[in-house]
Design a protein around this motif. Structure first.
Motif, PDB file in Angstrom:
ATOM      1  N   ARG A  53       4.774  34.838 -14.509  1.00 56.27           N
ATOM      2  CA  ARG A  53       5.450  33.591 -14.111  1.00 56.27           C
ATOM      3  C   ARG A  53       5.426  33.419 -12.595  1.00 56.27           C
ATOM      4  N   LEU A  54       5.588  34.494 -11.874  1.00 57.56           N
ATOM      5  CA  LEU A  54       5.500  34.424 -10.414  1.00 57.56           C
ATOM      6  C   LEU A  54       4.092  34.034  -9.989  1.00 57.56           C
ATOM      7  N   SER A  55       3.080  34.581 -10.667  1.00 61.15           N
ATOM      8  CA  SER A  55       1.689  34.213 -10.348  1.00 61.15           C
ATOM      9  C   SER A  55       1.465  32.723 -10.525  1.00 61.15           C
ATOM     10  N   ALA A  56       2.024  32.140 -11.599  1.00 62.42           N
ATOM     11  CA  ALA A  56       1.852  30.705 -11.844  1.00 62.42           C
ATOM     12  C   ALA A  56       2.492  29.887 -10.732  1.00 62.42           C
ATOM     13  N   GLU A  57       3.689  30.259 -10.328  1.00 66.85           N
ATOM     14  CA  GLU A  57       4.367  29.533  -9.249  1.00 66.85           C
ATOM     15  C   GLU A  57       3.571  29.614  -7.952  1.00 66.85           C
ATOM     16  N   LEU A  58       3.051  30.793  -7.666  1.00 65.83           N
ATOM     17  CA  LEU A  58       2.318  30.980  -6.410  1.00 65.83           C
ATOM     18  C   LEU A  58       0.982  30.243  -6.426  1.00 65.83           C
ATOM     19  N   LEU A  59       0.329  30.195  -7.570  1.00 66.46           N
ATOM     20  CA  LEU A  59      -0.926  29.447  -7.658  1.00 66.46           C
ATOM     21  C   LEU A  59      -0.691  27.957  -7.416  1.00 66.46           C
ATOM     22  N   LEU A  60       0.387  27.422  -7.958  1.00 59.20           N
ATOM     23  CA  LEU A  60       0.695  26.016  -7.705  1.00 59.20           C
ATOM     24  C   LEU A  60       0.952  25.783  -6.219  1.00 59.20           C
ATOM     25  N   GLU A  61       1.706  26.669  -5.595  1.00 58.17           N
ATOM     26  CA  GLU A  61       1.984  26.504  -4.172  1.00 58.17           C
ATOM     27  C   GLU A  61       0.720  26.656  -3.333  1.00 58.17           C
ATOM     28  N   ARG A  62      -0.161  27.568  -3.728  1.00 53.59           N
ATOM     29  CA  ARG A  62      -1.421  27.726  -3.003  1.00 53.59           C
ATOM     30  C   ARG A  62      -2.290  26.485  -3.175  1.00 53.59           C
ATOM     31  N   THR A  63      -2.217  25.847  -4.346  1.00 51.29           N
ATOM     32  CA  THR A  63      -2.938  24.587  -4.548  1.00 51.29           C
ATOM     33  C   THR A  63      -2.427  23.528  -3.580  1.00 51.29           C
ATOM     34  N   ARG A  64      -1.141  23.433  -3.459  1.00 52.82           N
ATOM     35  CA  ARG A  64      -0.531  22.443  -2.555  1.00 52.82           C
ATOM     36  C   ARG A  64      -0.954  22.678  -1.112  1.00 52.82           C
ATOM     37  N   ILE A  65      -0.886  23.915  -0.666  1.00 50.77           N
ATOM     38  CA  ILE A  65      -1.248  24.229   0.723  1.00 50.77           C
ATOM     39  C   ILE A  65      -2.727  23.945   0.965  1.00 50.77           C
ATOM     40  N   SER A  66      -3.564  24.303  -0.001  1.00 45.42           N
ATOM     41  CA  SER A  66      -5.006  24.078   0.163  1.00 45.42           C
ATOM     42  C   SER A  66      -5.323  22.591   0.283  1.00 45.42           C
ATOM     43  N   LEU A  67      -4.643  21.752  -0.500  1.00 49.35           N
ATOM     44  CA  LEU A  67      -4.867  20.316  -0.393  1.00 49.35           C
ATOM     45  C   LEU A  67      -4.394  19.784   0.955  1.00 49.35           C
ATOM     46  N   LEU A  68      -3.267  20.275   1.434  1.00 47.64           N
ATOM     47  CA  LEU A  68      -2.778  19.836   2.739  1.00 47.64           C
ATOM     48  C   LEU A  68      -3.734  20.240   3.860  1.00 47.64           C
ATOM     49  N   GLU A  69      -4.381  21.389   3.710  1.00 52.02           N
ATOM     50  CA  GLU A  69      -5.311  21.875   4.727  1.00 52.02           C
ATOM     51  C   GLU A  69      -6.743  21.426   4.466  1.00 52.02           C
ATOM     52  N   ASN A  70      -6.901  20.564   3.447  1.00 58.53           N
ATOM     53  CA  ASN A  70      -8.216  20.015   3.096  1.00 58.53           C
ATOM     54  C   ASN A  70      -9.203  21.108   2.697  1.00 58.53           C
ATOM     55  N   LYS A  71      -8.696  22.146   2.064  1.00 61.66           N
ATOM     56  CA  LYS A  71      -9.548  23.217   1.547  1.00 61.66           C
ATOM     57  C   LYS A  71      -9.752  22.962   0.054  1.00 61.66           C
ATOM     58  N   GLN A  72     -10.692  22.085  -0.245  1.00 62.78           N
ATOM     59  CA  GLN A  72     -10.824  21.568  -1.596  1.00 62.78           C
ATOM     60  C   GLN A  72     -11.287  22.630  -2.587  1.00 62.78           C
ATOM     61  N   HIS A  73     -12.217  23.490  -2.156  1.00 64.41           N
ATOM     62  CA  HIS A  73     -12.717  24.516  -3.075  1.00 64.41           C
ATOM     63  C   HIS A  73     -11.618  25.502  -3.443  1.00 64.41           C
ATOM     64  N   GLU A  74     -10.776  25.840  -2.503  1.00 64.22           N
ATOM     65  CA  GLU A  74      -9.681  26.757  -2.806  1.00 64.22           C
ATOM     66  C   GLU A  74      -8.677  26.094  -3.746  1.00 64.22           C
ATOM     67  N   ALA A  75      -8.398  24.820  -3.517  1.00 67.39           N
ATOM     68  CA  ALA A  75      -7.475  24.110  -4.412  1.00 67.39           C
ATOM     69  C   ALA A  75      -8.020  24.088  -5.838  1.00 67.39           C
ATOM     70  N   LEU A  76      -9.335  23.813  -5.962  1.00 65.78           N
ATOM     71  CA  LEU A  76      -9.945  23.816  -7.291  1.00 65.78           C
ATOM     72  C   LEU A  76      -9.848  25.188  -7.946  1.00 65.78           C
ATOM     73  N   ALA A  77     -10.108  26.228  -7.165  1.00 67.70           N
ATOM     74  CA  ALA A  77     -10.062  27.586  -7.712  1.00 67.70           C
ATOM     75  C   ALA A  77      -8.660  27.916  -8.221  1.00 67.70           C
ATOM     76  N   CYS A  78      -7.656  27.525  -7.471  1.00 65.93           N
ATOM     77  CA  CYS A  78      -6.272  27.796  -7.890  1.00 65.93           C
ATOM     78  C   CYS A  78      -5.929  27.039  -9.167  1.00 65.93           C
ATOM     79  N   ALA A  79      -6.349  25.795  -9.238  1.00 64.46           N
ATOM     80  CA  ALA A  79      -6.075  25.005 -10.449  1.00 64.46           C
ATOM     81  C   ALA A  79      -6.782  25.605 -11.659  1.00 64.46           C
TER      82      ALA A  79
END
Length: 886
Positions: free
Chosen positions: A648-674
């Protein structure tokens, strides 16, 4: 788990009197030539006071500590002894000393007893915490020679090597420090005060004589006394006690310190000289203990006489209750006792401590006397009571220290140790203790022991994030354990927690409150604080943030007010409250609370607390323009999720990493997290935590809204909204509605987008959680949608206001945020100057108050203007007050 592995998880008990500087005696002589060195100490990383015993090392260090406090610095003190023979124990004492140095400060981060922190993390925790401090920090470590060199090196090398600029370490001892501790320090960053500097010179010897009221001597007497003592302060003081009775034909003092002590003792009354050695058997004493150790003595009168004669007695606490004799004096006095006398005194002390329920001292004295049976009996007798009061950290440390002596602990003791380990989040060890009880106990079915084992199993399952299974066991055990109030209350909390995760709110609010005997409320402190956190979390997920904050604040008050609480107990409500304040948009208060609890929660908090703390810490770092630190928190959380098997912690952190990646325009990382979230959700077993679907859906909504090649399902998102509405999880509804608003805007469906955004804004206002919308990725699209929505004529005034407030942050709020980020760089000195500027002080007045030149003040003011982006003193003061800097 091996014995070595278990040993690493045990916690050392902390003696609070070791964290208090020695009190200055009435006859202490001011020594300006040494005390003024505090100016140089404040410019160095490491200061070493090195000399044989009795040269006034501790006295000088305590004078520096007092001077540092007057200068506005924070001061921590630690006196070491031979028991501090591991780097873990030493570091825990250092951390406790630092925490005590920040008592009364709302920004203090460290606890008094770091019961749940692995030793390997303590140096990093301390350095990170101190580096974030605004003021100068002085850490005094006395008697470092008591610690083996390898232990000293392991414990202090990192602290010295990576010490922040505001940290000044002062080490006092009798021997050379290991050379490796100096390896990474420049010469100008180190100061050494040695024996030659500490010796009294002739003038100081004369002044000491005059100060203590010795009859006026001629120069030859002063010179003789100085030559005899060679400026050794302990010998000088002994001579002053002897001086009025010294025969004229024997003017010189015996050069041997043993001779000084012998002569001193021989000058005492026969009764006092016979009584005094019995105190040397113990490391500390108070008036009642004196009466137990010395037949016929009146404790207070006896101690007052020792102080009057200045018989090397030292006060250990600020209240003047506990005292000790100088170690050299104790060592000398012990030679006047037979081994049998020492053992007898230790046994008396042990039983006296036991009568006072001072179990740590009782066990220590019993073991020193070789009374292992009494020590084991007392541990078994008090173990469960210690768990109930929250002293499970000490109990676990006794287990480590006495493991070889506790060869066959009783069932009751093993159960107490299992409860302690479970509360300390050492679930593996708790299960081992539990299984040992079950395997060795026969015919326990439906007995009280059986149900206690079931209750313990339920608590462990809950700690492992199997709340449903834990709740079932707890519910089944309740009726069988009503005669055990602490266990019963613990089970109620487990049941309450399971209802929270099941969204069964009627049952959640029906759980009876924590019950405890009115005469002993301390016993259930953990139960009370934990229940408040669970109730607060229930209010929080339902979007009632004000009620959640009030509940968390009550838990924090209890944890701070009660002496029994351990640090993670205080960190639990503090971390949850930090998240509420953050979501309410109070980033300053959130940062203060989060800073105090983050490291503790990462290392010893429950899963929900870890999720809340890490994500809040990461977002606060992003707001402070510390993107790397924000990602560091997520990395730390992922390691924790792996080590504790918390998907459950991994799921929460992946969502947050997706958010940060989108804010930083790191599209490939956001896709990987999703994609990882999709895989995690697909692999989840039926009925496993619902959050995987929620986090996966929200991440895909964000990604498609940002133009990434993922196809979101509006049907799945709307189904989740309906489920969240049924379960009254309004924060979840808010996030999903905002995500669907962005998706519809991306798909050129503006009407639907505006409807979803209006609903999100309505929920943000109802929940008082504006920051959740402010943190949304694809922020520009959200603001474009809000601006488009304001053109819709059918909007009511309240809807327009909500769009403006929650989707279009004002220019003023952005300016304040920028100012807050810039203010992070202000040093403690610059903040002090800002405070004086706000008081209307001139440069000359500030220079005089701070002990610097007006030119230096001008230099500081230029730095302040640059950091805050202002042009004059008035603007600087206004900005500082508006943002809580002063």
């Amino acid at each position: 788990m091996s014995n070595d592995a278990r040993t690493k998880t045990m916690i050392s008990p902390l003696l609070r009197t070791k964290l208090v500087p020695p009190r200055q005696g009435r006859g202490t002589l001011p020594r300006p030539r040494l005390e003024q060195l505090i100016e140089r100490v404040a410019e160095t990383t490491l200061t070493v006071i090195k000399a044989p015993p009795g040269f006034g090392k501790s006295t000088l260090a305590s004078a520096w500590a007092e001077a540092a406090v007057v200068r506005g610095a924070r001061v921590a003190w630690l006196s070491l002894d031979e028991a501090d023979n591991t780097s873990e124990r030493l570091l825990r004492y250092v951390a406790a000393a630092v925490e005590r140095g920040f008592e009364g400060d709302d920004e203090a981060e460290l606890p008094k007893d770091l019961s749940l922190i692995p030793a390997g993390h303590l140096s990093t925790l301390l350095l990170n915490a101190l580096a974030r401090r605004r003021e100068q920090c002085f850490l005094f470590i006395d008697d470092y020679h008591c610690v083996p060199e390898p232990v000293l090196t392991e414990a202090l090398e990192q602290l010295i090597r990576f010490a922040p600029d505001n940290l000044h370490l002062v080490l006092c001892g009798r021997t050379n420090l290991p050379a490796c501790l100096f390896a990474h320090i420049y010469c100008h960053a180190c100061l050494e005060v040695n024996t030659d500097q500490l010796r009294f010179d002739v003038e100081e010897t004369r002044d000491l004589l005059l100060r203590t009221g010795v009859p006026i001597l001629d120069a030859s007497d002063v010179l003789d006394l100085h030559a005899a003592t060679e400026g050794w302060i302990t010998a000088l003081r002994a001579s002053l006690i002897n001086h009025p009775q010294r025969r004229a034909d024997n003017p010189r003092l015996t050069k041997s310190i043993s001779g000084v002590f012998d002569e001193l003792i021989n000058r005492l009354t026969p009764e006092l000289s016979a009584q005094l050695p019995h105190l040397a058997a113990v490391k500390k004493f108070n008036a009642p203990l004196v009466e137990r150790l010395i037949d016929g003595a009146e404790g207070r009168t006896f101690i007052a006489e020792l102080e009057r004669l200045q018989l090397f007695i030292t006060g250990l606490d600020e209240t003047g209750e506990w005292f000790s004799l100088h170690p050299l004096f104790c060592e000398h006095l012990q030679r006047r006792l037979s081994p049998q006398d020492i053992i007898a005194a230790l046994r008396r002390a042990a039983w006296w401590f036991a009568d006072q329920s001072a179990w740590t001292d009782a066990v220590r004295c019993a073991l020193a006397a070789g009374d292992n049976d009494s020590a084991q009996e007392w541990i078994a007798y008090c173990a469960m009571g210690m768990v109930e009061r929250g002293d499970f950290a000490i109990l676990l440390d006794w287990q480590r220290q006495l493991r070889d002596r506790l060869l066959r602990p009783s069932v009751a003791l093993r159960l107490a140790l299992a409860w302690a380990a479970g509360l300390a989040m050492s679930c593996t060890e708790a299960r081992e203790q539990l299984e040992s009880v079950r395997s060795e106990s026969t015919q326990i079915e439906n007995s009280e022991l059986y149900w206690e084992c079931q209750a313990l199993e339920g608590m462990i399952l809950s700690m492992e994030d199997h709340s449903e299974a834990g709740g079932r066991l707890a519910q089944a055990s309740l009726q069988h354990l009503e005669r055990s109030p602490w266990i019963y209350n613990t089970l109620l909390n487990v049941v309450c927690f399971s209802h929270l995760h099941a969204n069964n709110w009627e049952a959640f609010y029906s759980v009876p409150p924590v019950l405890y005997p009115p005469s002993d409320s301390h016993r259930c402190l953990f139960n009370k604080v934990y229940r408040l956190c669970v109730v607060g979390l229930g209010e929080h997920v339902q979007g009632r943030l004000s009620q959640a904050a009030a509940t968390y604040k009550e838990g924090l008050r209890l944890a701070n007010d009660e002496a029994w609480g351990h640090p993670v107990l205080r960190a639990l409500p503090s971390s949850f409250l930090a998240t509420v304040r953050y979501q309410q948009g109070d980033l300053v208060e959130a940062g203060r609370l989060n800073l105090k609890s983050t490291e503790l929660i990462k290392l010893g908090g429950s899963l929900d607390c870890v999720v809340s703390t890490i994500i809040t810490a990461s977002r606060l770092s992003s707001h402070n323009a510390a993107e790397q630190r924000a990602r560091h928190y997520l990395d730390e959380g992922e390691r924790l999720a792996h080590s504790r098997d918390w998907p459950r912690l991994s799921a929460e952190l992946l969502l947050e990493r997706t958010r940060i990646s989108l804010l930083e325009n790191k599209q490939h990382e956001a896709l990987a997290c999703a994609r990882k979230l999709e895989a995690l959700n697909a692999a989840a077993s039926p009925g496993q935590w619902e959050g995987y679907s929620y986090q996966t859906t929200l991440a895909i909504l964000w990604c498609e809204a940002a133009g990434l090649p993922l196809q979101a399902s509006t049907g799945a998102a709307e189904a989740l909204i309906e489920g969240a509405e049924r379960s009254n999880r309004r924060l979840m509804q808010l996030q999903l509605n905002a995500g669907l608003a962005l998706l519809h805007w991306r798909r050129n469906a503006p009407d639907g987008a505006i409807d979803y955004l209006l609903e999100a804004c309505r929920l943000a206002e109802a929940c008082e959680a504006p920051q959740l919308l402010a943190d949304f990725p694809v922020r520009e699209a959200l603001e474009e949608l809000a601006a488009h929505g304001l053109e819709r004529k059918a909007l009511s005034d309240s809807q327009q206001a909500q769009l403006k407030r929650y989707a279009l942050p004002s220019r003023e709020s952005r300016t304040n945020a920028i100012l807050q980020h810039a203010a992070i760089g202000l040093t403690g000195k610059e903040r002090n100057i800002l405070a004086l500027v706000a008081q209307g002080k001139s440069n000359k007045e500030m220079a005089r108050l701070l002990g610097i030149t007006p030119e230096t003040v001008k230099s500081y003011m230029k730095n302040i203007f640059a950091k805050l982006g202002v042009n004059n003193r008035a603007q600087a003061a206004a900005a500082a007050m508006a943002n809580g800097l002063i």
